[in-house]
Design a protein around this motif. Structure first.
Motif, PDB file in Angstrom:
ATOM      1  N   HIS A   1      21.082  18.854 -19.776  1.00  0.00           N
ATOM      2  CA  HIS A   1      20.816  17.513 -20.704  1.00  0.00           C
ATOM      3  C   HIS A   1      22.364  17.327 -21.477  1.00  0.00           C
TER       4      HIS A   1
ATOM      5  N   ASP B   1      17.753   6.855 -24.406  1.00  0.00           N
ATOM      6  CA  ASP B   1      18.432   7.834 -25.162  1.00  0.00           C
ATOM      7  C   ASP B   1      18.195   7.680 -26.626  1.00  0.00           C
TER       8      ASP B   1
ATOM      9  N   LYS C   1      14.629  15.288 -25.137  1.00  0.00           N
ATOM     10  CA  LYS C   1      14.980  14.703 -23.989  1.00  0.00           C
ATOM     11  C   LYS C   1      14.027  15.350 -22.843  1.00  0.00           C
TER      12      LYS C   1
ATOM     13  N   SER D   1      10.606  14.254 -23.381  1.00  0.00           N
ATOM     14  CA  SER D   1      10.264  12.853 -22.620  1.00  0.00           C
ATOM     15  C   SER D   1      10.211  12.573 -21.262  1.00  0.00           C
ATOM     16  N   GLU D   2      11.360  13.375 -20.562  1.00  0.00           N
ATOM     17  CA  GLU D   2      11.314  13.370 -19.274  1.00  0.00           C
ATOM     18  C   GLU D   2      10.265  13.832 -18.416  1.00  0.00           C
TER      19      GLU D   2
END
Length: 317
Positions: free
Chosen positions: A112, A159, A311, A314-315
């Motif tokens: 990331h 984001d 991140k 969340s993905e």
């Protein structure tokens, strides 16, 4: 165990960190880049060289200290750019981002990318237990040697901590001012800690009138004022306190003007200059605001490690 690695190779500091999502604890290692005595900074070619020397050493120290099992690492993150903006680039960040790409490939985990500024903001929110602001609108000041920016921070679907500059220095950055005045007073670069120590020895009352243009500021004139004061008084503690007072007044006036334009919202101060105890205590006595804890204000990879977890989850979700 779920651990997330953060890497940041900024203009003056090599740093690595590990965020443990189970305990919500972050651990990091950092090391300043060597700067020749009397110099105001470091060339990017030298910064790249020193990062390549220091980064493996910091990884070895951190992994040995925490007894990290590579099987527990879920994702790697790094600061790829200074800011999340088109054209934002500094060669020093290629060291950390390249190391992160290699590590993610070898471990077969996601990679990331973030900006150095996003890392500062995340570290600040973590340090003051205000991660709930990460998906809300707030005003953040990122004040360092490379930037004196007032940021309107939001999140979108893709984001977090997306920042638009709503106020800035039109010339010198606050960290540059601290270092230039500090060197004039025979401090060692970077001069923040020594300048603060000098100022704490001054019992005189100092006054400062900042130069403000709307929501922007100008700081170059303060350097001349401080140098003139030192030439006339030879009083290093007084001049150090005067320099810091100008920064304090500048930030307070910028905050007031920005809130007049954009409305009331939480205000967060981050960045290396904001680790200064004098500025922090004086501003907090004048307004409702939050300051990153000093150990999370200077350049560090802790915010990058935290954002890597956010991140990645969340993905996955």
């Amino acid at each position: 165990m779920s651990k997330y690695i953060g890497i940041d190779t900024s203009n003056y500091t090599t740093s690595v960190a590990v965020y443990d999502s189970k305990t919500n604890e972050v651990s990091g290692k950092r090391k300043l880049l060597p700067v020749l005595k009397g110099e105001l900074g470091i060339r990017q070619s030298d910064a790249v060289f020193h990062h390549t020397q220091q980064l493996p050493q910091l990884f070895e120290e951190l992994f040995d200290e925490l007894h990290i099992d590579c099987c527990d690492i879920k994702a790697i993150g790094a600061s790829f750019t200074p800011r999340k903006a088109e054209g934002s680039y500094m060669p020093c960040f290629t060291v950390g981002s390249g190391f992160a790409r290699s590590l993610a490939s070898v471990l077969n985990v996601p990679l990331h990318s973030f900006s150095h500024q996003q890392g500062h903001l995340a570290a600040a929110l973590y340090s003051i237990n205000k991660l709930d602001l990460i998906d809300k609108k707030f005003l953040a000041f990122h004040v360092s040697g490379g930037t004196t920016d007032a940021l309107l921070v939001n999140a979108d679907d893709n984001d977090v901590l997306i920042a638009d500059i709503v106020g800035k220095s039109l010339d010198l950055n606050a960290g540059q001012l601290v270092d230039r005045v500090g060197l004039e007073l025979s401090c060692t670069f970077p001069c923040g800690k020594e300048l603060e120590a000098l100022a704490l020895n001054c019992e005189s009352v100092v006054k400062a009138k900042p130069t403000i243009k709307g929501t922007d500021c100008c700081l170059s004139g303060i350097e001349n004022i401080c140098k003139k004061a030192y030439k006339e008084t030879n009083d290093a503690p007084y001049v150090a306190k005067l320099c810091l007072k100008f920064i304090e007044e500048t930030l307070c006036k910028m905050t007031a003007n920005i809130l007049d334009v954009y409305g009331d919202m939480p205000v967060v101060f981050a960045g290396g200059v904001m680790s200064n105890s004098i500025i922090r205590e004086n501003i907090m006595s004048r307004m409702q605001c939050y300051f990153s804890k000093p150990e999370f204000s200077t350049d560090n990879a802790c915010g990058i490690a935290l954002l890597t977890c956010i991140k990645d989850l969340s993905e996955v979700g």
